[in-house]
Design a protein around this motif. Structure first.
Motif, PDB file in Angstrom:
ATOM      1  N   SER A  89       8.364 -35.715 -19.320  1.00 23.43           N
ATOM      2  CA  SER A  89       8.532 -36.131 -17.924  1.00 23.43           C
ATOM      3  C   SER A  89       8.694 -34.894 -17.050  1.00 23.43           C
ATOM      4  N   ALA A  90       8.480 -35.084 -15.755  1.00 18.66           N
ATOM      5  CA  ALA A  90       8.509 -33.931 -14.850  1.00 18.66           C
ATOM      6  C   ALA A  90       9.126 -34.314 -13.515  1.00 18.66           C
ATOM      7  N   VAL A  91       9.793 -33.359 -12.907  1.00 19.67           N
ATOM      8  CA  VAL A  91      10.322 -33.523 -11.545  1.00 19.67           C
ATOM      9  C   VAL A  91      10.016 -32.236 -10.777  1.00 19.67           C
ATOM     10  N   TYR A  92      10.042 -32.321  -9.446  1.00 14.45           N
ATOM     11  CA  TYR A  92       9.804 -31.105  -8.664  1.00 14.45           C
ATOM     12  C   TYR A  92      10.504 -31.230  -7.321  1.00 14.45           C
ATOM     13  N   ASN A  93      10.642 -30.111  -6.655  1.00 11.42           N
ATOM     14  CA  ASN A  93      10.982 -30.109  -5.235  1.00 11.42           C
ATOM     15  C   ASN A  93      10.219 -28.966  -4.579  1.00 11.42           C
ATOM     16  N   ASN A  94      10.579 -28.597  -3.368  1.00 11.52           N
ATOM     17  CA  ASN A  94       9.771 -27.596  -2.661  1.00 11.52           C
ATOM     18  C   ASN A  94       9.741 -26.251  -3.361  1.00 11.52           C
ATOM     19  N   SER A  95      10.760 -25.963  -4.156  1.00  8.56           N
ATOM     20  CA  SER A  95      10.801 -24.618  -4.711  1.00  8.56           C
ATOM     21  C   SER A  95      10.664 -24.550  -6.229  1.00  8.56           C
ATOM     22  N   ALA A  96      10.793 -25.675  -6.902  1.00  7.21           N
ATOM     23  CA  ALA A  96      10.787 -25.594  -8.371  1.00  7.21           C
ATOM     24  C   ALA A  96      10.134 -26.816  -9.010  1.00  7.21           C
TER      25      ALA A  96
END
Ligand code: HEC
Length: 414
Positions: A89-96
């Motif tokens: 699974s994967a998550v993200y935000n603006n920097s990572a």
């Protein structure tokens, strides 16, 4: 340690179970990364809240069989390796961006101290340093000339001490080789524990085998951790990286190519003996862009498998091994293709046939296997050219060959 790392990309399995049908309908090579607010890159953990709503997908890992290792025990142990399924699974935000990956391993293998004949379980993630054309991703075996990858690797180790530039070599010696007893030995072990690290975590910029450079300057901002659950006998690994750091800038993309590797210490996996995923598309949900990459990496091959098989067996088997039950060529002649369909993209396979120089697989040590050079080196420019001739030029033949090559992969373990 250095030699171990340097041989990471090399594959090692002589044979693997051969499946004629595509492995699994559940693996689509697409991971949807959900947007989250805060990713603690340096101290990422499987128990972080960010994973709560992240959906996992099944990803299949194939034994990398490119070359045969010079280790009879490892070759025998891994002879009948099947493909393994991991949940990713994967998550993200603006920097990572961060990934969680979980896989079954009945035996927890942890490398302790300076013992060198016990191999640890481990996992790695790679991403291109940059990419513009989804048809020209780096070679899956840790990059290729001009197509660099960033590799993050962690292995299960107990506390160990490493050289840190302060000239203290004393605490790298195994306690067994230390002429110390009682209180002296205790003091020694306490010091090692204090100075030591309990995870072997590294990152590299790599242009392929024998061209890996460890990043030690801290320019790469990432974190990794792996934990073993003795009850379910599963490892869960997490890896987080900043999208933009001193090593790469991946912040402009709406989708990212990523690939993972898993080592099983109990099976003498180390160096290149490992299981490998193909390039997977990570779609950053809600962020524009990346459609071409997603389309490319999830596309089914278009050609005719039967026609492709006839051509490939006639034109390619004098150099390449195509099936674990039919060892046609010498293993040193060319990359073993037993699992090529599992860890290669359609575009890579087509490019390999049409333009062997686009990606040159380094293969064996050229000095140790003088009669079997996989490439020549231009004395002036240092540029490598493949010894494989361009074999086909018409699209129909190439598509058919690709469709057949995609069927070359081990069965998935139940
Ligand atoms: C004269 C020997 C020879 C012949 C014939 C040959 N190849 Fe190759 N092939 C090589 C060598 C050597 C390499 C490794 C160097 C490179 O990457 O080009 C290679 C690399 C490859 C790769 C990349 C493998 C990897 O692990 O990434 C593929 C795919 C491939 N060949 C497919 C084919 C196909 C399909 C044919 C027939 C149409 C073919 N080859 C014919 C020698 C050959």
């Amino acid at each position: 340690m250095k030699t171990i790392i340097k041989s990471l990309i090399i594959a090692g399995l002589a044979t693997a179970t051969y499946a004629k049908t595509p492995a699994s309908a559940t693996a689509e090579n697409l991971i949807n990364a959900q947007r989250v607010s805060n990713i603690n890159v340096a101290n990422i953990s499987p128990s972080d809240n960010i994973w709560k709503n992240a959906k996992s997908v099944s990803v299949i890992f194939y034994p990398q069989t490119t070359i045969k290792l010079n280790d009879a025990k490892a070759n025998a142990t891994n002879k009948d390796n099947k493909a393994i399924t991991a949940q990713v699974s994967a998550v993200y935000n603006n920097s990572a961006v961060a990934f969680k990956i979980s896989w079954s391993d009945p035996t927890q293998s942890v490398q302790s101290g300076n013992v060198s004949d016990v191999y640890p379980d481990g996992f790695a993630m790679q991403m291109p340093v940059s990419f513009s054309d989804p048809k020209k991703l780096p070679y899956i075996g840790m990059g290729s000339e001009g197509r660099l990858v960033l590799v993050h690797l962690t292995k299960a180790t107990s506390v160990h001490y490493e050289p840190n530039g302060n000239g203290d070599v004393e605490h790298q010696i195994s306690p067994h080789n230390k002429n110390a007893f009682g209180a002296d030995l205790k003091n020694y072990n306490d010091k090692v524990n204090k100075l030591g690290k309990n995870a072997y975590t590294r990152s590299f910029i790599s242009e392929g085998f024998r061209s890996m450079t460890e990043l030690k300057d801290g320019s790469d901002k990432f974190g990794m951790k792996m934990t073993y659950d003795a009850k379910s006998k599963r490892w869960t690994g997490v890896v987080a990286k900043q999208l933009r750091d001193g090593a790469a800038d991946l912040s402009k993309y709406g989708a990212l190519p990523v690939s993972f590797a898993i080592w099983d210490g109990d099976k003498y996996n180390r160096g290149g003996v490992k299981s490998l995923s193909t390039w997977l598309a990570v779609k950053l949900q809600g962020k524009a862009g990346g459609d071409a990459l997603v389309k490319e990496l999830t596309a089914k091959p278009q050609g005719d498998v039967k026609a492709g098989q006839a051509q490939v067996e006639a034109m390619c088997a004098s150099c390449h091994t195509l099936s674990p039950t039919k060892q046609a060529a010498s293993p040193f002649m060319a990359p073993n293709l037993n699992n090529i369909g599992g860890y290669s993209t359609n575009a890579y396979l087509a490019e390999s046939i049409k333009d062997p120089n686009a990606v040159v697989v380094a293969g064996y040590n050229r000095n140790a296997h003088k009669g079997f050079a996989w490439y020549n080196v231009d004395a002036k420019t240092g540029k490598r050219t493949s010894t494989m001739p361009a074999m086909m030029s018409d699209d129909k033949s190439i598509n058919d060959a690709v469709a057949y090559l995609k069927t070359l992969k081990a069965e998935v373990a139940k």
